[in-house]
Every structure is written in structure tokens, then in C-alpha cells.
Design a protein around this motif. Structure first.
Motif, PDB file in Angstrom:
ATOM      1  N   LYS A 143      44.351  58.000  14.675  1.00  0.00           N
ATOM      2  CA  LYS A 143      43.342  56.998  14.305  1.00  0.00           C
ATOM      3  C   LYS A 143      43.875  55.584  14.550  1.00  0.00           C
ATOM      4  CE  LYS A 143      40.200  55.791  10.495  1.00  0.00           C
ATOM      5  NZ  LYS A 143      40.485  54.335  10.486  1.00  0.00           N
ATOM      6  N   ALA A 144      45.131  55.343  14.122  1.00  0.00           N
ATOM      7  CA  ALA A 144      45.715  54.022  14.308  1.00  0.00           C
ATOM      8  C   ALA A 144      45.852  53.692  15.790  1.00  0.00           C
ATOM      9  CB  ALA A 144      47.071  53.954  13.622  1.00  0.00           C
ATOM     10  N   TRP A 145      46.195  54.703  16.605  1.00  0.00           N
ATOM     11  CA  TRP A 145      46.346  54.468  18.040  1.00  0.00           C
ATOM     12  C   TRP A 145      45.012  54.074  18.660  1.00  0.00           C
ATOM     13  CZ3 TRP A 145      44.645  56.022  22.803  1.00  0.00           C
ATOM     14  CH2 TRP A 145      45.451  55.729  23.897  1.00  0.00           C
ATOM     15  N   PHE A 146      43.954  54.821  18.304  1.00  0.00           N
ATOM     16  CA  PHE A 146      42.633  54.491  18.849  1.00  0.00           C
ATOM     17  C   PHE A 146      42.204  53.092  18.426  1.00  0.00           C
ATOM     18  CE2 PHE A 146      42.017  59.183  19.271  1.00  0.00           C
ATOM     19  CZ  PHE A 146      41.759  59.191  20.636  1.00  0.00           C
ATOM     20  N   GLU A 147      42.423  52.765  17.169  1.00  0.00           N
ATOM     21  CA  GLU A 147      42.017  51.444  16.681  1.00  0.00           C
ATOM     22  C   GLU A 147      42.833  50.326  17.329  1.00  0.00           C
ATOM     23  OE1 GLU A 147      42.442  51.709  12.483  1.00  0.00           O
ATOM     24  OE2 GLU A 147      40.500  52.714  12.178  1.00  0.00           O
ATOM     25  N   LYS A 148      44.101  50.569  17.538  1.00  0.00           N
ATOM     26  CA  LYS A 148      44.960  49.554  18.142  1.00  0.00           C
ATOM     27  C   LYS A 148      44.484  49.183  19.536  1.00  0.00           C
ATOM     28  CE  LYS A 148      49.803  48.628  19.354  1.00  0.00           C
ATOM     29  NZ  LYS A 148      51.187  49.148  19.292  1.00  0.00           N
ATOM     30  N   TYR A 149      44.006  50.171  20.278  1.00  0.00           N
ATOM     31  CA  TYR A 149      43.587  49.905  21.646  1.00  0.00           C
ATOM     32  C   TYR A 149      42.075  49.769  21.794  1.00  0.00           C
ATOM     33  CZ  TYR A 149      48.424  50.660  22.828  1.00  0.00           C
ATOM     34  OH  TYR A 149      49.785  50.542  22.903  1.00  0.00           O
ATOM     35  N   GLY A 150      41.397  49.559  20.639  1.00  0.00           N
ATOM     36  CA  GLY A 150      39.992  49.169  20.675  1.00  0.00           C
ATOM     37  C   GLY A 150      39.015  50.285  20.897  1.00  0.00           C
ATOM     38  N   PHE A 151      39.344  51.517  20.489  1.00  0.00           N
ATOM     39  CA  PHE A 151      38.411  52.620  20.649  1.00  0.00           C
ATOM     40  C   PHE A 151      37.662  52.903  19.349  1.00  0.00           C
ATOM     41  CE2 PHE A 151      41.397  53.421  24.108  1.00  0.00           C
ATOM     42  CZ  PHE A 151      40.541  53.767  25.149  1.00  0.00           C
ATOM     43  N   ILE A 199      34.058  59.077  22.365  1.00  0.00           N
ATOM     44  CA  ILE A 199      34.973  57.976  22.117  1.00  0.00           C
ATOM     45  C   ILE A 199      34.622  56.822  23.032  1.00  0.00           C
ATOM     46  CG2 ILE A 199      37.395  57.247  22.225  1.00  0.00           C
ATOM     47  CD1 ILE A 199      38.155  60.127  21.627  1.00  0.00           C
ATOM     48  N   LYS A 200      34.455  55.628  22.459  1.00  0.00           N
ATOM     49  CA  LYS A 200      34.124  54.455  23.253  1.00  0.00           C
ATOM     50  C   LYS A 200      35.178  53.366  23.034  1.00  0.00           C
ATOM     51  CE  LYS A 200      29.088  55.031  23.307  1.00  0.00           C
ATOM     52  NZ  LYS A 200      27.810  54.387  23.003  1.00  0.00           N
ATOM     53  N   ASN A 201      35.388  52.588  24.092  1.00  0.00           N
ATOM     54  CA  ASN A 201      36.287  51.459  24.005  1.00  0.00           C
ATOM     55  C   ASN A 201      35.532  50.252  23.525  1.00  0.00           C
ATOM     56  OD1 ASN A 201      38.097  49.321  24.470  1.00  0.00           O
ATOM     57  ND2 ASN A 201      39.089  50.441  26.145  1.00  0.00           N
ATOM     58  N   LYS A 202      35.983  49.645  22.416  1.00  0.00           N
ATOM     59  CA  LYS A 202      35.303  48.478  21.848  1.00  0.00           C
ATOM     60  C   LYS A 202      35.489  47.225  22.693  1.00  0.00           C
ATOM     61  CE  LYS A 202      36.008  50.072  17.082  1.00  0.00           C
ATOM     62  NZ  LYS A 202      36.685  49.746  15.800  1.00  0.00           N
TER      63      LYS A 202
END
Length: 252
Positions: free
Chosen positions: A229-237, A248-251
Motif C-alpha cells: 500500500k505504501a509503495w503504491f501511494e508513494k508512486y501515486g497509484f 490500479i490507476k496512477n494519480k
């Protein structure tokens, strides 16, 4: 008449004294010259020798050097060093000294290595590695490595992936290189707590090794770790369920 005899005796006395001092000077000169010209045989390193590697006949040779340059604990026979281990690295041309030889009274080489660390908390622990997880197989005794655990932990909401450096700047004691496509063994010095943490990681995931420079910043390896979860959030997903789509989408 008495004056002539006295003068003669004085001359003889001075002559004798001069001869004595001459002999002393000559003896001193010979002693000094002999000190710097007399030689003896010693064992030197034929090339660079790493610490804690068995010394072979090709690693050493016997040469003659002036006695004045020979330390008191110099090794003078090949039989006294071949097949043994040095506790410190030795450069090519250096005299092999008995004080650098691992104490053969200690039960094993690993015991000698651990004792030399002068930290009674440390234990030798064997870990598996492959060329992919162990720097292409280029881990050597004496290296310092960080141990990175990548594990999956079961939770109430399902398995969670975690990546974390679990041991920093660890001393490598011995290495058994992996064969092509096979598994090797790296023996490292760890505290009992590190051993427990890493043993758990081995049952739940995989270990990887990162090589440290000679002058490493140990604090740089004290990280927070990474979860999925932290990895996805760190890279804007955006994770499924957090947006309007199940993908999964990139923010960014």
C-alpha cells in the motif's frame, strides 16, 4: 736517564691506549656493519592475502633480508604458515608475522573469526543466496552487507507484502559460491535477535544482499520499510476500492 725512561714508558703507554681504542673502534665498526649486512631467512607474502583465507604454498615465499629489519615474531618456515589462516589482510612483500595467524587452539576458524570481532554478542549464521539475490555471486569474506527481507505476511484482510532492511553493515565471515543456477552459502556475524528476525523472514519470503562501501553510512540503512500500500501511494497509484474503478490507476 730516569727522564728518558719515563718518556719512553709514557710513549709506550700512549701507544697501548691508542691500540686499545683502535681495536674498540674497529670492533664497533665491524659490529655495526655486521648488524646491517647479516641476513636471515623469513617468509613473506608472494601476493596480497585476504584475511581468513587458507594460506597456500603459492601465497608465500622465503627470502633473505637484513636481520635488523626482521621483527621478533617473523615466520621463518613455510611449514609454520601454509594451511593456516591470517586474522588480518597482508600485502604483497610484507613479512608474515606469527601474531597475525589465527589461533589454532581455537576449535574452528569461525570461532577464531568471531573471537577476533571482540563482541561476545555476535554469532555465526549461515544464509542461502543465489547469483540473483547475492550481487551476482560476488560476495567475499570480509565484505560488509545489508540484509534485505522481502516477505508476505498474512493479515485479516489478506497477505501483505513487506520489504525491509533487517540488518545493516553485517560482517561476512565465509562464502561458499553458488554454482551455475544453484544456491550458495554466506556465513555472517549477527546478534541473536537479528538471527530470529531473519529466520522468520526466511520462512515467509526471500533475502537479498546489498554491498556496503568501506566507509559506509550505517544510518542510511535505517529505513521505515515498504508495504504494498505504501509503495503504491508513494508512486501515486490508487488501489482498487479507493477510486471509481477496480483497476490500479496512477494519480500523477
Amino acid at each position: 736517564m730516569h727522564i728518558k725512561i719515563a718518556k719512553k714508558n709514557t710513549w709506550v703507554l700512549f701507544t697501548v691506549i691508542a691500540v686499545i681504542f683502535g681495536l674498540i673502534a674497529a670492533y664497533t665498526s665491524v659490529s655495526i656493519v655486521r648488524k646491517y649486512t647479516d641476513t636471515d631467512k623469513v617468509v613473506i607474502a608472494a601476493g596480497d592475502i585476504r584475511a581468513y583465507r587458507k594460506v597456500t604454498l603459492d601465497d608465500v615465499k622465503v627470502v633473505e633480508i637484513p636481520k635488523v629489519a626482521i621483527p621478533s615474531d617473523a615466520v621463518k618456515s613455510l611449514n609454520d604458515i601454509v594451511g593456516k589462516y591470517l586474522m588480518y589482510p597482508v600485502s604483497a612483500g610484507d613479512i608474515i608475522r606469527a601474531s597475525k595467524i589465527a589461533d589454532m587452539k581455537i576449535s574452528s576458524l569461525l570461532s577464531a573469526q568471531l573471537t577476533h570481532l571482540k563482541d561476545p554478542k555476535m554469532r555465526a549464521f549461515a544464509l542461502p543466496f543465489t547469483k540473483e539475490t547475492g550481487l551476482g555471486g560476488n560476495i567475499e569474506p570480509g565484505d560488509r552487507v545489508d540484509i534485505v527481507a522481502s516477505v508476505k505476511i498474512d493479515t485479516n484482510t489478506g497477505p501483505v507484502g513487506v520489504g525491509k532492511i533487517v540488518a545493516q553493515n553485517v560482517q561476512v565471515l565465509q562464502v561458499e559460491k553458488p554454482s551455475s543456477g544453484g544456491t550458495g552459502i554466506v556465513i555472517v556475524a549477527l546478534t541473536p535477535q537479528q538471527i530470529e528476525d531473519i529466520a522468520f523472514a526466511l520462512t515467509s519470503g526471500q533475502l537479498r544482499f546489498a554491498l556496503n562501501p568501506y566507509e559506509t553510512d550505517v544510518n542510511a540503512a535505517k529505513t521505515e520499510g515498504v508495504t504494498g500500500k505504501a509503495w503504491f501511494e508513494k508512486y501515486g497509484f490508487t488501489l482498487p476500492g479507493e477510486g471509481t474503478s477496480d483497476t490500479i490507476k496512477n494519480k500523477q
